[in-house]
Structure formats: structure tokens, C-alpha cells
Design an enzyme around this catalytic site. Structure first.
Site, short mmCIF file in Angstrom:
data_model
loop_
_atom_site.label_atom_id
_atom_site.label_comp_id
_atom_site.label_asym_id
_atom_site.label_seq_id
_atom_site.Cartn_x
_atom_site.Cartn_y
_atom_site.Cartn_z
N GLU A 149 0.83 -1.21 0.00
CA GLU A 149 0.00 0.00 0.00
C GLU A 149 0.86 1.26 0.00
O GLU A 149 0.56 2.23 -0.69
CB GLU A 149 -0.95 -0.01 1.19
N HIS A 152 2.08 2.08 -3.43
CA HIS A 152 1.15 2.89 -4.22
C HIS A 152 1.35 4.38 -3.91
O HIS A 152 1.34 5.21 -4.81
CB HIS A 152 -0.29 2.51 -3.90
#
Length: 294
Positions: A149, A152
Site C-alpha cells: 500500500e 502505491h
């Protein structure tokens, strides 16, 4: 302690960046060719302005919308302290290694295992976890998920997705123009009349959707590679993906299709008709790429 990451093996972000740039270029080409065929330069400009207005609000407020959509609760020492004591040290260690500011942490009270990152840039990032993912992951697997995550965030994927969404929305807007108003038929512009109308009405939105989904899949591979690089090994994420693929089908997440691309694993049960129509690569593909990084 783990040794330094094997830079040449794990730095696949460059290739994903090139692929993303090519796909964005292709998406732009569909817009320009279709807009020119339908309504000339004026048609392109109208569609772009409409799409930009729609996506401006999405870019700046999508994090608040997504978090409220899933009833996310802040993770702080005062609120959800038991989650904070487990998650915060993992996130803090990864952000230090990745050169990122500390994101806001959120808990989604849902038994289905999943997670997503949102926010328009690293300084305004949030990472959200479901209660389900915290129950089934050990710390190594959770670190792999969090690193994905944060990958990203580091790769500015929210911005890239917003650009892709703007272009795709502009193409869709042109298709609506073709449906309601038809193509230009005068000789003073370069409009393509019926041919342009048919292209934008039928092929344009389909092409835009396929390219946008291909961009989403490419960014998932990039975030997986970032996880392997900054955790020092791919095994945590490999094991996490296996658990997520199994558990998310047993306990599906009631998710809005518009937010499917945000999650670490597609939050829907059943197999898609074609991989082309998926926002995520298959779990098997992702694991195979990660295993190649060992």
C-alpha cells in the site's frame, strides 16, 4: 537483519512506469482520434473540460469519500489502541525506509480481509485495513501488505489513476455527445460524421475501459515489487496474497465497484469473464512475479 535489497532484481518500477506511460499515451490517442472524428478540436476540448471538472473533486476528496463509504475509524493511541500498538511500528519502520511521511491509519470494521491506500500525494496519504485482514495475517504478512500500500503512495498511483480516469471520462463524455448530438457533418471541421459517431459511441468507451484497467493492473505489479524491495524479501506478501485470495472468497467484501481498484485484492467473488476486464492481475500472476524476485 536483512541485507540490502537486490536493486537490479527488485527495481521493476521503471518498466512499469514505461508501460503506464505508453498506456496513458494510448488512452490520449483514443481521445484525440475519437474527438477529432466526432467534433474536431472543439469536441476534444469540451470533453476534456467536462472530465477535468468531474475528476478535480474526485482527486481532492476521493480519500474522504472512500473512507466514509466503508465507515473507517481512525487508528490512534486513543481510538483503536490495540490496533495502533501492532500496526504503527510496522508502518513507521517502512515509511522510514521508503522516505515517506507517516500516513493516517484507519480501521474498517468488516470481517472480509482487505486493505487500501488513498490520498492525493504522500503528504496526504491514508492506509486503511479491515478488521478481517488483521485477524488472519501474521506480522510478516501484514508488513508485506502495508509495504504494498505504501508502494502505491510512493509511486504516486493515486495521481496516475486520476489522470487515467480523466482521460477515460473524457472519452465516455464524447460517446454521450455522439449519442445525443451525433457527429459534425460540415466540411469546415475535421469531424467524421457517422463514422466518428459510431467509433465514439461503441469502440471509444470500451477501449478506454480496457486501457484504464491495464494501467491499474500495471500499478499493482509495481506496488508488489515495492513491497518486496522495501521489506527485503517477497515472502511476506506472497503468503499474504495466498491467504487473501482464499479468505476474501469465503468472506466477500460488500464493496462499491468504483473503488475496486483501490484494494490490495479485488473485493468481489467469482472469476471475471476475461483478465482484460479486471482491475487486478490474477493472484497467480502476482505470486509468480514475486517468486522470481527471490
Amino acid at each position: 537483519m536483512f541485507g540490502p535489497p537486490r536493486q537490479s532484481a527488485w527495481d521493476t518500477g521503471g518498466m512499469n512506469g514505461v508501460k503506464t506511460a505508453l498506456l496513458l499515451g494510448l488512452l490520449s490517442a483514443v481521445l484525440l482520434v475519437g474527438g477529432q472524428a466526432l467534433g474536431g478540436r472543439q469536441g476534444v476540448m469540451i470533453a476534456l473540460v467536462l472530465a477535468a471538472v468531474m475528476n478535480f473533486a474526485s482527486y481532492f476528496f476521493s480519500d474522504k469519500i472512500a473512507l466514509s463509504m466503508y465507515s473507517a475509524q481512525p487508528v490512534t493511541p486513543e481510538q483503536n489502541g490495540h490496533v495502533f500498538s501492532r500496526v504503527y511500528p510496522i508502518v513507521a519502520g517502512l515509511t522510514q525506509r521508503m522516505g515517506l511521511p507517516m500516513p493516517k491509519l484507519w480501521l474498517i470494521p468488516d470481517p472480509s480481509p482487505n486493505a487500501f491506500a488513498t490520498g492525493r500525494n504522500p503528504s496526504h496519504a491514508s492506509v486503511a485495513f479491515t478488521a478481517g485482514i488483521l485477524e488472519i495475517m501474521n506480522d510478516s504478512e501484514l508488513e508485506g501488505v502495508i509495504a504494498h500500500e505504501l508502494g502505491h503512495v510512493r509511486n504516486r498511483d493515486i495521481l496516475i489513476s486520476s489522470v487515467a480516469a480523466t482521460l477515460a471520462a473524457a472519452i465516455t463524455q464524447l460517446s454521450h455527445m455522439a449519442f445525443f448530438f451525433g457527429g459534425r457533418r460540415d466540411d469546415e471541421d475535421e469531424g467524421g460524421g457517422i463514422a466518428g459517431m459510431l467509433f465514439m459511441l461503441i469502440l471509444g468507451p470500451i477501449a478506454a475501459m480496457l486501457i484504464q484497467m491495464a494501467i491499474s493492473r500495471s500499478r499493482e505489479f509495481g506496488a508488489d515489487a515495492a513491497s518486496a524491495k522495501f521489506t527485503g524479501r517477497p515472502d511476506g506478501l506472497i503468503n499474504a496474497l495466498r491467504k487473501l485470495d482464499y479468505a476474501s472468497k469465503r468472506v466477500p467484501l460488500e464493496a462499491n465497484p468504483a473503488t475496486a481498484h483501490m484494494f490490495i485484492i479485488k473485493p468481489f467473488t467469482g472469476s471475471s469473464l476475461m483478465n482484460l476486464f479486471s482491475t487486478h492481475p490474477s493472484t497467480e500472476q502476482r505470486i509468480a512475479r514475486l517468486e522470481a524476485l527471490r
